[in-house]
Motif scaffolding. Structure first.
Motif, PDB file in Angstrom:
ATOM      1  N   VAL A 129       0.876  -1.166   0.000  1.00 26.01           N
ATOM      2  CA  VAL A 129       0.000   0.000   0.000  1.00 26.01           C
ATOM      3  C   VAL A 129       0.913   1.214   0.000  1.00 26.01           C
ATOM      4  O   VAL A 129       1.876   1.271   0.774  1.00 26.01           O
ATOM      5  CB  VAL A 129      -0.898   0.027   1.265  1.00 26.01           C
ATOM      6  CG1 VAL A 129      -1.714   1.312   1.323  1.00 26.01           C
ATOM      7  CG2 VAL A 129      -1.816  -1.188   1.298  1.00 26.01           C
TER       8      VAL A 129
ATOM      9  N   TYR B  92      -6.611  -2.335  -4.182  1.00 29.64           N
ATOM     10  CA  TYR B  92      -6.993  -2.877  -2.876  1.00 29.64           C
ATOM     11  C   TYR B  92      -7.753  -4.193  -2.956  1.00 29.64           C
ATOM     12  O   TYR B  92      -7.533  -5.083  -2.144  1.00 29.64           O
ATOM     13  CB  TYR B  92      -7.796  -1.854  -2.061  1.00 29.64           C
ATOM     14  CG  TYR B  92      -7.684  -2.166  -0.595  1.00 29.64           C
ATOM     15  CD1 TYR B  92      -6.523  -1.864   0.105  1.00 29.64           C
ATOM     16  CD2 TYR B  92      -8.687  -2.844   0.080  1.00 29.64           C
ATOM     17  CE1 TYR B  92      -6.371  -2.193   1.442  1.00 29.64           C
ATOM     18  CE2 TYR B  92      -8.549  -3.177   1.423  1.00 29.64           C
ATOM     19  CZ  TYR B  92      -7.383  -2.852   2.088  1.00 29.64           C
ATOM     20  OH  TYR B  92      -7.225  -3.193   3.398  1.00 29.64           O
TER      21      TYR B  92
ATOM     22  N   GLU C 213      -6.149  -7.302  -0.983  1.00 29.78           N
ATOM     23  CA  GLU C 213      -6.847  -8.010   0.103  1.00 29.78           C
ATOM     24  C   GLU C 213      -7.076  -9.475  -0.252  1.00 29.78           C
ATOM     25  O   GLU C 213      -6.955 -10.350   0.599  1.00 29.78           O
ATOM     26  CB  GLU C 213      -8.206  -7.353   0.377  1.00 29.78           C
ATOM     27  CG  GLU C 213      -8.157  -6.215   1.373  1.00 29.78           C
ATOM     28  CD  GLU C 213      -7.708  -6.647   2.767  1.00 29.78           C
ATOM     29  OE1 GLU C 213      -8.282  -7.592   3.334  1.00 29.78           O
ATOM     30  OE2 GLU C 213      -6.774  -6.027   3.285  1.00 29.78           O
TER      31      GLU C 213
ATOM     32  N   TRP D 129       0.958  -3.712   6.987  1.00 26.90           N
ATOM     33  CA  TRP D 129      -0.410  -3.192   6.901  1.00 26.90           C
ATOM     34  C   TRP D 129      -1.339  -4.039   7.778  1.00 26.90           C
ATOM     35  O   TRP D 129      -2.178  -3.522   8.501  1.00 26.90           O
ATOM     36  CB  TRP D 129      -0.853  -3.201   5.436  1.00 26.90           C
ATOM     37  CG  TRP D 129      -2.178  -2.586   5.150  1.00 26.90           C
ATOM     38  CD1 TRP D 129      -3.340  -3.250   4.889  1.00 26.90           C
ATOM     39  CD2 TRP D 129      -2.504  -1.189   5.078  1.00 26.90           C
ATOM     40  NE1 TRP D 129      -4.355  -2.352   4.648  1.00 26.90           N
ATOM     41  CE2 TRP D 129      -3.875  -1.085   4.766  1.00 26.90           C
ATOM     42  CE3 TRP D 129      -1.769  -0.015   5.251  1.00 26.90           C
ATOM     43  CZ2 TRP D 129      -4.536   0.138   4.605  1.00 26.90           C
ATOM     44  CZ3 TRP D 129      -2.412   1.206   5.092  1.00 26.90           C
ATOM     45  CH2 TRP D 129      -3.778   1.275   4.780  1.00 26.90           C
TER      46      TRP D 129
ATOM     47  N   LYS E 169      -8.851   2.394   8.626  1.00 28.52           N
ATOM     48  CA  LYS E 169      -8.413   1.792   7.360  1.00 28.52           C
ATOM     49  C   LYS E 169      -9.585   1.698   6.379  1.00 28.52           C
ATOM     50  O   LYS E 169      -9.445   2.048   5.208  1.00 28.52           O
ATOM     51  CB  LYS E 169      -7.840   0.394   7.629  1.00 28.52           C
ATOM     52  CG  LYS E 169      -7.480  -0.372   6.373  1.00 28.52           C
ATOM     53  CD  LYS E 169      -7.027  -1.778   6.681  1.00 28.52           C
ATOM     54  CE  LYS E 169      -8.217  -2.647   7.028  1.00 28.52           C
ATOM     55  NZ  LYS E 169      -7.873  -4.046   7.249  1.00 28.52           N
ATOM     56  N   ASN E 170     -10.743   1.254   6.861  1.00 28.94           N
ATOM     57  CA  ASN E 170     -11.900   1.104   5.973  1.00 28.94           C
ATOM     58  C   ASN E 170     -12.296   2.437   5.354  1.00 28.94           C
ATOM     59  O   ASN E 170     -12.632   2.502   4.172  1.00 28.94           O
ATOM     60  CB  ASN E 170     -13.078   0.480   6.717  1.00 28.94           C
ATOM     61  CG  ASN E 170     -12.810  -0.976   7.069  1.00 28.94           C
ATOM     62  OD1 ASN E 170     -11.934  -1.611   6.481  1.00 28.94           O
ATOM     63  ND2 ASN E 170     -13.530  -1.497   8.042  1.00 28.94           N
TER      64      ASN E 170
ATOM     65  N   VAL F  10      -9.641   3.351   2.748  1.00 25.72           N
ATOM     66  CA  VAL F  10      -9.775   2.495   1.569  1.00 25.72           C
ATOM     67  C   VAL F  10     -11.000   2.906   0.752  1.00 25.72           C
ATOM     68  O   VAL F  10     -10.946   2.945  -0.478  1.00 25.72           O
ATOM     69  CB  VAL F  10      -9.833   1.007   1.983  1.00 25.72           C
ATOM     70  CG1 VAL F  10     -10.274   0.135   0.835  1.00 25.72           C
ATOM     71  CG2 VAL F  10      -8.469   0.570   2.503  1.00 25.72           C
ATOM     72  N   GLN F  11     -12.103   3.245   1.431  1.00 27.07           N
ATOM     73  CA  GLN F  11     -13.296   3.709   0.699  1.00 27.07           C
ATOM     74  C   GLN F  11     -12.967   4.938  -0.132  1.00 27.07           C
ATOM     75  O   GLN F  11     -13.364   5.038  -1.290  1.00 27.07           O
ATOM     76  CB  GLN F  11     -14.429   4.039   1.667  1.00 27.07           C
ATOM     77  CG  GLN F  11     -15.206   2.828   2.102  1.00 27.07           C
ATOM     78  CD  GLN F  11     -16.269   3.189   3.138  1.00 27.07           C
ATOM     79  OE1 GLN F  11     -16.197   4.203   3.825  1.00 27.07           O
ATOM     80  NE2 GLN F  11     -17.270   2.344   3.243  1.00 27.07           N
TER      81      GLN F  11
ATOM     82  N   CYS G  64     -10.019   5.844  -1.237  1.00 26.50           N
ATOM     83  CA  CYS G  64      -9.106   5.392  -2.288  1.00 26.50           C
ATOM     84  C   CYS G  64      -9.894   4.720  -3.418  1.00 26.50           C
ATOM     85  O   CYS G  64      -9.687   4.999  -4.592  1.00 26.50           O
ATOM     86  CB  CYS G  64      -8.087   4.422  -1.690  1.00 26.50           C
ATOM     87  SG  CYS G  64      -6.987   3.627  -2.861  1.00 26.50           S
TER      88      CYS G  64
END
Length: 188
Positions: A47, A81, A85, A110, A124-125, A128-129, A131
C-alpha cells in the motif's frame, strides 16, 4: 511522514504511541517516471501513500489499447486494494506518470496495524473507501463533448495539466491526442 499522519487523522483518532508505531512500519521509496508501483498479472503486495508525483491506473482494452482509468496525486493512497486483500492477480497497472516519492506499507506491516492498533480497521476502511472512490470514479462522462470533458478535467485537476503527458490525459478523457491538441488550441 507528517503528510501521512495528517491524512490518517482525517479518518479517526490515534494516540502518540500508535502514531509512532505506524511511523516504524513504513519505508519511503522513489519511483522514476514510467516505473510501476504494481503490475497486471502480479499480486499487489503493498500500500502506498503519494508524497510527491502522480500515479496513473491503466489497463489494456480488448483491442490492445492502453486506457488511463484514474490519476492519483499527492496525499492519496495508491493500491489495487481488491486484489491486495484477496491476494489475487491484478488486471491493471499502477504506473508513475512523473518521478514520485511514496510512503510504503508492506502487506505484512499493513496487517500488523490491524492486529495492534485498536480502531485501526475503522480508520483503514474509511481510507480504503476514499481510495476506491478516487480509483473507481470513471473518466469523464463520455456523453459530454470532448471540449466539455477537457474543461471539467482542467477544473477538477488543475495541478495535473502540465505535469503529466498529454497522451495520458487524452486516454483518460477518451479522445485521441490529436483531438486533445485541437481542443487545447481552441481554448487557449
Amino acid at each position: 511522514m507528517k503528510e501521512l499522519i495528517e491524512y490518517i487523522l482525517q479518518f479517526g483518532n490515534l494516540n502518540p504511541q500508535q502514531i509512532t508505531f505506524i511511523e516504524q512500519k513504513v519505508t519511503v521509496i522513489s519511483l522514476k517516471k514510467d516505473e510501476y508501483f504494481s503490475e497486471a498479472g502480479k499480486v499487489p503486495k503493498r500500500v502506498g501513500f503519494v508524497l510527491e508525483g502522480v500515479i496513473r491506473g491503466c489497463y489494456y482494452n480488448n483491442k490492445g489499447e492502453e486506457i488511463t482509468r484514474c490519476l492519483i496525486s499527492e496525499n492519496s493512497l495508491v493500491v489495487d486494494y481488491v486484489n491486495f486483500e484477496a491476494n489475487a492477480f491484478s488486471s491493471e497497472y499502477l504506473q508513475a506518470c512523473t518521478d514520485c516519492r511514496l510512503i510504503l506499507f508492506s502487506k505484512q506491516d499493513w496487517e500488523e496495524l490491524s492486529q495492534t492498533i485498536v480502531g485501526w480497521d475503522n480508520i483503514k476502511n474509511k481510507m480504503v473507501q476514499k481510495c476506491m472512490f478516487q480509483k473507481s470514479r470513471k473518466g469523464p462522462v463520455i456523453s459530454q463533448d470532448a471540449t466539455t470533458r477537457y474543461l471539467e478535467f482542467m477544473q477538477n485537476h488543475p495541478s495535473l495539466i502540465n505535469r503529466i503527458p498529454l497522451a495520458y490525459i487524452a486516454s483518460y478523457l477518451g479522445v485521441t491526442q490529436q483531438s486533445l491538441s485541437r481542443i487545447r488550441k481552441n481554448i487557449h
